[in-house]
Design a protein around this motif. Structure first.
Motif: not given
Length: 90
Positions: A17-18, A60, A65, A68, A77-80, A82
């Motif tokens: 997820p991250e 991204c 993702y 940031t 930082r890569f956040r999946r 929704k």
């Protein structure tokens, strides 16, 4: 503009997820040095000027993702996102 497909492909294969990648890891994956602008948070931030098409942001987002830049500028930082990505499509 340079091709960010390798970053997109790498992120698309991830299940976390991250995750965080250092700038040198991203450059190695892409095969070129990132521009000086990549040190600015806005260069990566998908929510900053979302109507402005930027290949690094689009790569991204296409992989699912949101990127940031880390506060110290050492990486990203890569956040999946929704499941519903429709608001991010250009």
């Amino acid at each position: 503009m340079k091709n960010f497909d390798p970053l997109r492909d790498y992120l698309a294969q991830q299940t976390a997820p991250e995750l965080v990648l250092r700038m040198d890891e991203i450059e190695g994956m892409l095969g070129f040095d990132l521009p000086r602008a990549s040190q600015r948070a806005a260069w990566w931030d998908s929510t900053y000027a979302p109507d402005e098409h930027m290949p690094q942001r689009e790569a991204c987002l296409a992989a699912g993702y949101i990127a940031t830049r880390l506060p110290d500028g050492s990486g990203v930082r890569f956040r999946r996102m929704k499941a519903d990505r429709s608001r991010w499509r250009g």
